[in-house]
Enzyme design. Sequence first.
Site, PDB file in Angstrom:
ATOM      1  N   ARG A 118      43.192  29.346  42.457  1.00 24.87           N
ATOM      2  CA  ARG A 118      43.474  29.908  43.794  1.00 24.87           C
ATOM      3  C   ARG A 118      43.178  28.885  44.901  1.00 24.87           C
ATOM      4  O   ARG A 118      42.659  29.248  45.981  1.00 24.87           O
ATOM      5  CB  ARG A 118      42.675  31.200  44.051  1.00 24.87           C
ATOM      6  CG  ARG A 118      42.912  32.293  43.055  1.00 24.87           C
ATOM      7  CD  ARG A 118      44.333  32.842  43.040  1.00 24.87           C
ATOM      8  NE  ARG A 118      44.575  33.538  41.814  1.00 24.87           N
ATOM      9  CZ  ARG A 118      45.112  32.969  40.718  1.00 24.87           C
ATOM     10  NH1 ARG A 118      45.525  31.711  40.750  1.00 24.87           N
ATOM     11  NH2 ARG A 118      45.282  33.650  39.626  1.00 24.87           N
TER      12      ARG A 118
ATOM     13  N   GLU B 271      38.731  35.538  49.934  1.00 29.44           N
ATOM     14  CA  GLU B 271      39.970  34.804  49.647  1.00 29.44           C
ATOM     15  C   GLU B 271      40.908  34.646  50.853  1.00 29.44           C
ATOM     16  O   GLU B 271      41.445  33.555  51.073  1.00 29.44           O
ATOM     17  CB  GLU B 271      40.701  35.524  48.500  1.00 29.44           C
ATOM     18  CG  GLU B 271      41.986  34.840  48.078  1.00 29.44           C
ATOM     19  CD  GLU B 271      42.721  35.611  46.986  1.00 29.44           C
ATOM     20  OE1 GLU B 271      42.213  35.695  45.868  1.00 29.44           O
ATOM     21  OE2 GLU B 271      43.820  36.121  47.257  1.00 29.44           O
TER      22      GLU B 271
ATOM     23  N   SER C 222      43.164  41.051  46.291  1.00 30.56           N
ATOM     24  CA  SER C 222      41.733  40.810  46.070  1.00 30.56           C
ATOM     25  C   SER C 222      41.127  40.206  47.331  1.00 30.56           C
ATOM     26  O   SER C 222      41.619  39.196  47.819  1.00 30.56           O
ATOM     27  CB  SER C 222      41.538  39.814  44.927  1.00 30.56           C
ATOM     28  OG  SER C 222      42.228  40.250  43.797  1.00 30.56           O
TER      29      SER C 222
HETATM   30  C1  LIG Z   1      48.787  44.100  47.045  1.00 28.95           C
HETATM   31  C2  LIG Z   1      48.526  42.619  46.907  1.00 28.95           C
HETATM   32  C3  LIG Z   1      48.434  42.048  45.642  1.00 28.95           C
HETATM   33  C4  LIG Z   1      48.209  40.662  45.506  1.00 28.95           C
HETATM   34  N1  LIG Z   1      48.123  40.145  44.245  1.00 28.95           N
HETATM   35  C5  LIG Z   1      47.938  38.813  44.090  1.00 28.95           C
HETATM   36  C6  LIG Z   1      47.865  38.254  42.772  1.00 28.95           C
HETATM   37  O1  LIG Z   1      47.972  38.949  41.763  1.00 28.95           O
HETATM   38  N2  LIG Z   1      47.679  36.925  42.665  1.00 28.95           N
HETATM   39  C7  LIG Z   1      47.573  36.108  43.760  1.00 28.95           C
HETATM   40  O2  LIG Z   1      47.425  34.879  43.585  1.00 28.95           O
HETATM   41  N3  LIG Z   1      47.640  36.605  45.024  1.00 28.95           N
HETATM   42  C8  LIG Z   1      47.822  37.931  45.205  1.00 28.95           C
HETATM   43  N4  LIG Z   1      47.876  38.466  46.469  1.00 28.95           N
HETATM   44  C9  LIG Z   1      47.694  37.591  47.627  1.00 28.95           C
HETATM   45  C10 LIG Z   1      49.028  37.147  48.285  1.00 28.95           C
HETATM   46  O3  LIG Z   1      50.085  37.981  47.937  1.00 28.95           O
HETATM   47  C11 LIG Z   1      49.384  35.716  47.892  1.00 28.95           C
HETATM   48  O4  LIG Z   1      48.365  34.847  48.312  1.00 28.95           O
HETATM   49  C12 LIG Z   1      50.717  35.275  48.519  1.00 28.95           C
HETATM   50  O5  LIG Z   1      51.075  34.004  48.025  1.00 28.95           O
HETATM   51  C13 LIG Z   1      50.656  35.189  50.041  1.00 28.95           C
HETATM   52  O6  LIG Z   1      51.986  34.985  50.502  1.00 28.95           O
HETATM   53  P1  LIG Z   1      52.361  35.253  52.013  1.00 28.95           P
HETATM   54  O7  LIG Z   1      53.749  34.779  52.216  1.00 28.95           O
HETATM   55  O8  LIG Z   1      52.074  36.653  52.374  1.00 28.95           O
HETATM   56  O9  LIG Z   1      51.359  34.257  52.740  1.00 28.95           O
HETATM   57  P2  LIG Z   1      50.505  34.527  54.073  1.00 28.95           P
HETATM   58  O10 LIG Z   1      49.518  35.592  53.794  1.00 28.95           O
HETATM   59  O11 LIG Z   1      51.419  34.709  55.209  1.00 28.95           O
HETATM   60  O12 LIG Z   1      49.754  33.124  54.194  1.00 28.95           O
HETATM   61  C14 LIG Z   1      48.730  32.792  53.284  1.00 28.95           C
HETATM   62  C15 LIG Z   1      48.302  31.338  53.543  1.00 28.95           C
HETATM   63  O13 LIG Z   1      49.366  30.456  53.188  1.00 28.95           O
HETATM   64  C16 LIG Z   1      49.744  29.653  54.310  1.00 28.95           C
HETATM   65  N5  LIG Z   1      51.205  29.486  54.227  1.00 28.95           N
HETATM   66  C17 LIG Z   1      52.134  30.447  54.043  1.00 28.95           C
HETATM   67  N6  LIG Z   1      53.359  29.889  53.990  1.00 28.95           N
HETATM   68  C18 LIG Z   1      53.195  28.561  54.168  1.00 28.95           C
HETATM   69  C19 LIG Z   1      54.086  27.445  54.235  1.00 28.95           C
HETATM   70  N7  LIG Z   1      55.409  27.590  54.098  1.00 28.95           N
HETATM   71  N8  LIG Z   1      53.562  26.210  54.445  1.00 28.95           N
HETATM   72  C20 LIG Z   1      52.219  26.035  54.582  1.00 28.95           C
HETATM   73  N9  LIG Z   1      51.326  27.048  54.528  1.00 28.95           N
HETATM   74  C21 LIG Z   1      51.818  28.303  54.326  1.00 28.95           C
HETATM   75  C22 LIG Z   1      49.304  30.455  55.519  1.00 28.95           C
HETATM   76  O14 LIG Z   1      49.118  29.605  56.648  1.00 28.95           O
HETATM   77  C23 LIG Z   1      48.007  31.061  55.036  1.00 28.95           C
HETATM   78  O15 LIG Z   1      46.977  30.111  55.094  1.00 28.95           O
HETATM   79  C24 LIG Z   1      48.084  39.847  46.652  1.00 28.95           C
HETATM   80  C25 LIG Z   1      48.168  40.428  47.939  1.00 28.95           C
HETATM   81  C26 LIG Z   1      48.392  41.794  48.060  1.00 28.95           C
HETATM   82  C27 LIG Z   1      48.500  42.411  49.432  1.00 28.95           C
END
Ligand SMILES: Cc1cc2nc3c(=O)[nH]c(=O)nc-3n(C[C@H](O)[C@H](O)[C@H](O)COP(=O)(O)OP(=O)(O)OC[C@H]3O[C@@H](n4cnc5c(N)ncnc54)[C@H](O)[C@@H]3O)c2cc1C
Length: 359
Positions: A164, A336, A241
């Site tokens: 992660r 996280e 998480s």
């Molecule tokens: C119900 C639920 C279940 C989940 N299950 C999991 C799981 O099983 N495994 C897991 O690993 N995660 C899980 N997550 C966490 C999350 O879904 C992941 O971390 C996902 O990759 C975040 O994507 P996002 O587009 O929403 O990123 P955001 O939340 O919008 O951003 C997260 C981070 O990434 C950065 N970021 C986003 N896009 C870019 C880009 N293009 N360039 C540079 N930086 C960027 C942002 O600045 C921020 O720091 C879960 C979340 C939820 C709500």
Amino acid sequence: MHVRTNAPLAPLTTLGIGGNAAHLAELTDLDDFGDVVELARREQVPLILGSGSNVLVADAGCAVPVVRMATHGAVFERAPDGSVVVTVQAGHPLQELVEETIGNGLTGMETLIGIPGTVGATPVQNVGAYGQEVADILVDVTAWDWTAGREVTLSAADCRLGHRTSIFKRSNRWTLLTVTFRLRPAQLSTPITYGMVAKLLGIAKGESVPLDEAAAAVLAVRRSKGMVLDASDPDNRNVGSVFLSPVVNGGQAEELRAEEAPVNDFPDGLTRVSASWLIKAAGFTLGQTIAPGVRMSTKHFTLVAGGQATAAAFAEAARTVADAVQKATGIRLTPEPDLFGDEPAYLRLKQDALASAAP
Ligand SMILES: Cc1cc2nc3c(=O)[nH]c(=O)nc-3n(C[C@H](O)[C@H](O)[C@H](O)COP(=O)(O)OP(=O)(O)OC[C@H]3O[C@@H](n4cnc5c(N)ncnc54)[C@H](O)[C@@H]3O)c2cc1C
């Protein structure tokens, strides 16, 4: 690219809390990236938002400009060795990509089904679940390097993916533009290594099943834990998480396994225990209110927001949980989600976790 001022961020996140962005823009076409460079020149290097499923926005909002990645598209190409290389725009929804790869008979991301978010965010924390993670399939990324002032290609090794984490997790030096993965044509999934998924499929751990069956079983397990976003679910406002699975040493692992805790060995050679098991072991109950507007999910030991929850209350709840787990088990939990803006209590919580992890 239209830039809005004083724009609410809460509706763009899955927690649905926090203040406004001083400047908010949405990038729908990579050809317009020059507008992002111009915004950075006028203001400062922006924070990048995907689907907001892993961020906490401060109550006072965010003075740094925010750019939401909403680019879309995936190009599949067969490589000479028979594998398939797919290059995906950063704003493309991960869920859509996973479904497309399963539909195309490709293995490598079928157990990532149900994880919300954009593809561009997946290398940031080396997204993974149920035995697969981005590190297994990543070829390279293209990114805008704000220090060099140009577009760069970073190989999977350059990204330094860990559990992660990656070089992108604690730095906004790079904005990811596209992500390239290598997948293999196959009818069967990679071996199913998670007990609950194997049990549901009626197979032994280590066996494989058709791709769509593996994905359906993972989705069912995720749903039972409230780990799939569903607008009709009262536990919907969450970030998955809240805490990373903490590393445990050999002695701790032995003791925890004796108590039937989910303790797993990870590809980085370290052993980790489930944070949600520790939260339960510390005496919390499902649905319990922890801070105003913030409570345990009714299905799983993770925090969810409701009503008038604030970022300060979320940070307070996370602190209460981390302190109680430490008191009960001696293990310190690390939060996280990434912080947008300034929420001192949440920053302190992250710093305390880092300090207690230091050798
Ligand atoms: C119900 C639920 C279940 C989940 N299950 C999991 C799981 O099983 N495994 C897991 O690993 N995660 C899980 N997550 C966490 C999350 O879904 C992941 O971390 C996902 O990759 C975040 O994507 P996002 O587009 O929403 O990123 P955001 O939340 O919008 O951003 C997260 C981070 O990434 C950065 N970021 C986003 N896009 C870019 C880009 N293009 N360039 C540079 N930086 C960027 C942002 O600045 C921020 O720091 C879960 C979340 C939820 C709500």
